[in-house]
Design a protein around this motif. Sequence first.
Motif, short mmCIF file in Angstrom:
data_model
loop_
_atom_site.label_atom_id
_atom_site.label_comp_id
_atom_site.label_asym_id
_atom_site.label_seq_id
_atom_site.Cartn_x
_atom_site.Cartn_y
_atom_site.Cartn_z
N ALA A 62 2.02 61.75 35.70
CA ALA A 62 1.38 63.26 36.46
C ALA A 62 1.82 63.63 37.65
N GLY A 63 2.45 62.78 38.42
CA GLY A 63 2.96 63.04 39.77
C GLY A 63 4.23 62.26 40.27
N ALA A 64 4.02 61.90 41.40
CA ALA A 64 5.00 61.17 42.12
C ALA A 64 4.80 59.56 41.80
N PRO A 65 5.83 58.97 41.81
CA PRO A 65 5.85 57.58 41.49
C PRO A 65 5.05 56.91 42.50
N SER A 66 4.13 55.90 41.71
CA SER A 66 2.92 55.21 42.56
C SER A 66 2.88 53.63 41.98
N GLY A 67 2.29 52.76 43.03
CA GLY A 67 2.08 51.38 42.36
C GLY A 67 2.64 50.52 43.14
N ARG A 68 2.32 49.27 43.14
CA ARG A 68 2.66 48.14 43.74
C ARG A 68 4.09 47.39 42.94
N VAL A 69 5.12 47.03 43.97
CA VAL A 69 6.24 46.45 43.55
C VAL A 69 6.29 45.26 44.59
N VAL A 70 6.45 44.19 43.80
CA VAL A 70 6.61 42.94 44.63
C VAL A 70 8.20 42.64 44.40
N LEU A 71 9.05 42.51 45.44
CA LEU A 71 10.47 42.34 45.44
C LEU A 71 10.84 41.14 46.13
N GLY A 72 11.56 40.35 45.40
CA GLY A 72 12.20 39.14 46.01
C GLY A 72 13.53 39.27 46.40
N LEU A 73 13.81 38.81 47.57
CA LEU A 73 15.44 38.78 48.02
C LEU A 73 15.82 37.49 48.52
N VAL A 74 17.05 37.25 48.18
CA VAL A 74 17.40 36.11 48.75
C VAL A 74 17.69 36.23 50.45
N PRO A 75 17.62 35.19 51.22
CA PRO A 75 17.79 35.56 52.56
C PRO A 75 18.79 36.18 53.24
N THR A 76 20.33 35.87 52.65
CA THR A 76 21.39 36.60 53.06
C THR A 76 21.51 38.17 52.63
N VAL A 77 20.68 38.34 51.67
CA VAL A 77 20.72 39.89 51.27
C VAL A 77 19.37 40.69 52.07
N SER A 78 18.33 39.91 52.06
CA SER A 78 17.30 40.41 52.91
C SER A 78 17.94 40.86 54.29
N CYS A 79 18.61 40.19 55.14
CA CYS A 79 18.66 40.62 56.37
C CYS A 79 19.56 41.59 56.55
N VAL A 80 20.18 42.18 55.50
CA VAL A 80 20.93 43.38 55.26
C VAL A 80 20.10 44.50 54.75
N LEU A 81 19.32 44.32 53.75
CA LEU A 81 18.73 45.32 53.29
C LEU A 81 17.26 45.52 53.30
N SER A 82 16.44 44.54 53.83
CA SER A 82 14.82 44.81 53.82
C SER A 82 14.80 45.92 54.85
N GLY A 83 15.18 46.15 55.84
CA GLY A 83 14.68 47.05 56.73
C GLY A 83 15.10 48.36 56.23
#
Length: 307
Positions: A86-107
Amino acid sequence: MDFRQLRTFSCVAELGSLSKAADKLRIAQPALSRQIKLLEHELRTELFTRSGRGMVLTEAGRVLLARTAGIVRQIDQIRDDIQSAAGAPSGRVVLGLVPTVSCVLSGRLARRTVETYPGISLCIVESYSGHLIEWLHRGEMDLAIIYGPSADLHLNIQSLGRDPIVAVGPRGSGLARKKQVGMDWLLRQKLVLPSHSHGLRALIERAAAKRKLNLDLQLEADSFRVLTSLVEAGLGYTLLPPSSVRSEIRERRLETATISGQAPMRELLIASPIDHPDSTATSVITGLLRSETAACRDERLWDIKLA
């Protein structure tokens, strides 16, 4: 057991504290405590060990959490999807990242989510593939970027791309001057790698077995930051995607060299649990992951070869 009790139990288990769970669920602490006691009475066992430091799961509590965490997540997502329709997307998403990806993408991903989808609450968990796969199977995580291969994972899998691997050594190791080294030479050096349960270790061990070499491996590190700090301290070499150590190379704390011949590459996968469909919010985060990955490649921050 009713859903309200299970959701309360799951929240207390996650936070380790009745007061923190009360704040998160916006329910008075005595009411939460009563729900937990009713659940324990029904199951005829204690689910938590209570102390001044908080609430710690008993063995029975751990069994209940493993069996019900995925159910609680799915029911929460059904509510979120109905509200999102009925509107904009909402809810909680738990996302896992391997460290070598996290340091590039997380921020970048967190910023895009906050700016574009304020109704989505994003929880980013950084760990190695082995741990992320386990949490996906238990239903405690909605989405993860992990390393392949995808065979026998029993997860919903989408290919994200292939990440090159380079030799990484300390300042003064000569890698920057050499620019390229052979895999045979690298496997004969002192190495610092994750433990046996992780994909990078398996990749290196397969390469060594193919060449009938024994690895000189005195130190292991199951933390990405510990691993790079051990290399920086001159205690060995490792193999990583160059994007993951970009700042250390720029600051001349580490050196890298490409690997000659058929250089190793790792397949990156977007994975989600196989037993329930993606929520609207999860699908939105998947789209942001792909667009931010492409942007990092275009900005030459990541040498990934997109699928």
